[in-house]
Design an enzyme around this catalytic site. Structure first.
Site, PDB file in Angstrom:
ATOM      1  N   GLU A  69       5.165  -7.932   6.098  1.00  0.00           N
ATOM      2  CA  GLU A  69       3.820  -8.041   6.436  1.00  0.00           C
ATOM      3  C   GLU A  69       3.308  -6.797   6.853  1.00  0.00           C
ATOM      4  O   GLU A  69       3.418  -6.460   7.896  1.00  0.00           O
ATOM      5  CB  GLU A  69       3.348  -8.979   7.533  1.00  0.00           C
ATOM      6  CG  GLU A  69       4.107 -10.512   7.127  1.00  0.00           C
ATOM      7  CD  GLU A  69       2.959 -11.386   6.240  1.00  0.00           C
ATOM      8  OE1 GLU A  69       1.866 -10.679   5.938  1.00  0.00           O
ATOM      9  OE2 GLU A  69       3.267 -12.460   6.041  1.00  0.00           O
ATOM     10  N   GLU A  95       2.532   8.282  -3.814  1.00  0.00           N
ATOM     11  CA  GLU A  95       3.524   9.156  -4.113  1.00  0.00           C
ATOM     12  C   GLU A  95       4.277   9.879  -3.049  1.00  0.00           C
ATOM     13  O   GLU A  95       3.679  10.182  -1.925  1.00  0.00           O
ATOM     14  CB  GLU A  95       2.727  10.586  -4.836  1.00  0.00           C
ATOM     15  CG  GLU A  95       3.783  11.559  -5.225  1.00  0.00           C
ATOM     16  CD  GLU A  95       3.108  12.515  -6.045  1.00  0.00           C
ATOM     17  OE1 GLU A  95       3.849  13.505  -6.471  1.00  0.00           O
ATOM     18  OE2 GLU A  95       2.117  12.493  -6.181  1.00  0.00           O
ATOM     19  N   HIS A 113       0.891  -1.115  -0.131  1.00  0.00           N
ATOM     20  CA  HIS A 113       0.198  -0.055   0.073  1.00  0.00           C
ATOM     21  C   HIS A 113       0.913   0.986  -0.111  1.00  0.00           C
ATOM     22  O   HIS A 113       1.407   1.619   1.038  1.00  0.00           O
ATOM     23  CB  HIS A 113      -0.943  -0.015   1.261  1.00  0.00           C
ATOM     24  CG  HIS A 113      -1.738  -1.284   1.371  1.00  0.00           C
ATOM     25  ND1 HIS A 113      -2.325  -1.748   2.503  1.00  0.00           N
ATOM     26  CD2 HIS A 113      -2.815  -1.639   0.540  1.00  0.00           C
ATOM     27  CE1 HIS A 113      -2.925  -2.623   2.370  1.00  0.00           C
ATOM     28  NE2 HIS A 113      -3.448  -2.621   1.161  1.00  0.00           N
ATOM     29  N   HIS A 158       3.358  -8.812   1.661  1.00  0.00           N
ATOM     30  CA  HIS A 158       1.997  -9.507   1.969  1.00  0.00           C
ATOM     31  C   HIS A 158       1.602  -8.436   3.081  1.00  0.00           C
ATOM     32  O   HIS A 158       1.901  -7.523   3.689  1.00  0.00           O
ATOM     33  CB  HIS A 158       2.672 -10.601   2.701  1.00  0.00           C
ATOM     34  CG  HIS A 158       3.389 -11.698   1.682  1.00  0.00           C
ATOM     35  ND1 HIS A 158       2.789 -12.732   1.600  1.00  0.00           N
ATOM     36  CD2 HIS A 158       4.772 -11.416   1.204  1.00  0.00           C
ATOM     37  CE1 HIS A 158       3.586 -13.345   0.671  1.00  0.00           C
ATOM     38  NE2 HIS A 158       4.715 -12.737   0.573  1.00  0.00           N
TER      39      HIS A 158
END
Ligand SMILES: *[C@@H]1O[C@H](CO)[C@@H](O)[C@H](O)[C@H]1NC(C)=O
Ligand SMILES: *[C@@H]1O[C@H](CO)[C@@H](O)[C@H](O)[C@H]1NC(C)=O
Ligand SMILES: [Zn+2]
Length: 401
Positions: A360, A179, A176, A285
């Site tokens: 993770e 910019e 995730h 992940h």
């Protein structure tokens, strides 16, 4: 071109999963076993095929919370079990479908970049192709491998200079991120060749799109009852050395033989073609907030563990500075559980790549796999902070030698 927009957008795309199977009135529990008996019972639930229980995080040890999604027809059963065994129980979600629906609200685009979260595989591949056309001097479209269902695994190579070839970084899967531009990022972007593969498991990704939001494995029909193997237990380095399953119906089925999955086999071939040039291999992940180091198959500290551990601590520190998000750092084996046959173990073991990490990402199970959209940008920014720190610290550690 703003390099990190590419990295960041590419990686975020992997989380753009929509859904067809509905999870109405499925509940998400956090259960913390208090004794050995409680662990035993939870493990039995975890291993029961077709029970409907869906463990988002594994049963590990006394005091370690387990996240389990429970279908409505099992809720009474679970509530009774909770009364009998010694376990702390927190109901995290009343209705998982509500959370999935909340995830479905489109994101606003900013500055012409960005996207909604609902890209199909075709859209992602079209977008990769667009990038390679729009920024043709820097971005090359790559066909990395192929899958059982005949899809091509696309990625891009981002290269500012032919001199960077022996300074390559391989990014697998999703992050995730968004910019963020400054001189340091720009300098790092331009100092390495980047191989970015946002969707390592396109068959599974497509299936999670069209049919089941919670799908994890490949789509190879290994048995009549159950499809797919865990593509991160299938790589040919100490394959079947713990933390995997022999049963095609489990989420951690390792496959009948190493590299049984066309996607892992073909991607291994591609990675081998650049393996000696890699300084870093980083896979993304979710969830749990961990920065993991090889290995998963053994608790021994091998190769440059100490160096990578220290860099990892600094990266986690940098990550925490922005919003206070805490990550734990350590080997897969010691920090979560034994797990053999991962891509990270394979890359580290076969090429002795200096930097190998597995992120993770957020969160710690509150939303688990269905992270609310408003957390995407914060997650992106803090992850990028740590990502940059990894490269700066690594460069420091080798120049001080
Ligand atoms: C790719 O470029 C074409 C033509 O400019 C455009 O219509 C399309 O929306 C772009 N697709 C993506 C996914 O960026
Ligand atoms: C990369 O390393 C190989 C082997 O050492 C060498 O032959 C090649 O010239 C190097 N390439 C670059 C661009 O430095
Ligand atoms: Zn994962």
């Amino acid at each position: 071109m703003k390099f990190f927009i590419i990295i960041v957008l590419l990686l975020t795309i992997g989380h753009s999963i929509s859904e067809k199977v509905r999870y109405d009135n499925y509940k998400l529990y956090k259960l913390t076993p208090k004794n050995v008996e409680a662990i035993q019972v939870l493990k039995e639930l975890e291993e029961a095929a077709f029970s409907g229980y869906n463990f988002w995080s594994p049963v590990l040890a006394i005091g370690m919370p387990v996240h389990v999604m429970v279908p409505p027809y099992r809720v009474n059963e679970l509530e009774n079990i909770i009364k009998i065994i010694d376990v702390d129980s927190v109901l995290l979600m009343e209705n998982v479908q509500d959370q999935i629906d909340a995830e479905d609200r489109p994101q606003t685009r900013d500055e012409g970049f960005g996207w909604t979260r609902y890209n199909t595989l075709d859209e992602i591949n079209a977008w990769l192709r667009n990038l390679s056309v729009q920024y043709s001097s820097v971005v090359t479209l790559i066909q990395g491998g192929s899958t059982h269902e005949g899809r091509i695994i696309y990625g891009v190579k981002v290269s500012y200079s032919p001199n960077n070839a022996n300074n390559s970084v391989f990014l697998e899967s999703n992050i995730h991120a968004r910019e963020c531009t400054n001189a340091v990022i720009r300098r790092i972007a331009e100092s390495y060749d980047w191989y970015v593969f946002p969707v390592f498991n396109p068959d599974g990704f497509e299936y999670s799109h069209t049919t089941d939001r919670m799908w994890r494995k490949t789509r190879y029909p290994h048995s009549i009852l159950c499809t797919g193997a865990d593509p991160n237990r299938n790589w040919d380095y100490f394959w079947n050395h713990g933390g995997t399953s022999n049963s095609p119906c489990t989420e951690i089925y390792r496959g009948p033989v190493p590299f049984s999955e066309p996607s892992t086999r073909s991607m291994a071939e591609f990675i081998s073609s650049v393996g000696d040039q890699l300084v870093a291999y980083i896979s993304f992940h979710s969830f749990s907030q961990l920065l993991l180091i090889p290995y998963g198959y053994t608790d021994e500290h091998l190769d440059n563990y100490e160096q990578i551990y220290q860099i990892g601590l600094k990266a986690a520190e940098a990550l925490a500075q922005r919003y206070g998000t805490e990550y734990r750092v350590g080997t897969v084996y010691e920090t979560i559980y034994p797990a053999s046959g991962s891509s990270a173990d394979w890359v580290k073991g076969v090429f002795n790549t200096p930097i190998v990490y597995t992120y993770e990402l957020r969160d710690q199970g509150q939303y688990g796999f269905i992270l609310p959209p408003e957390q995407i940008i914060p997650t992106a920014l803090e992850t990028l902070d740590s990502f940059i720190t990894i490269f700066l610290e690594y460069e420091n550690s080798i120049s001080n030698k």
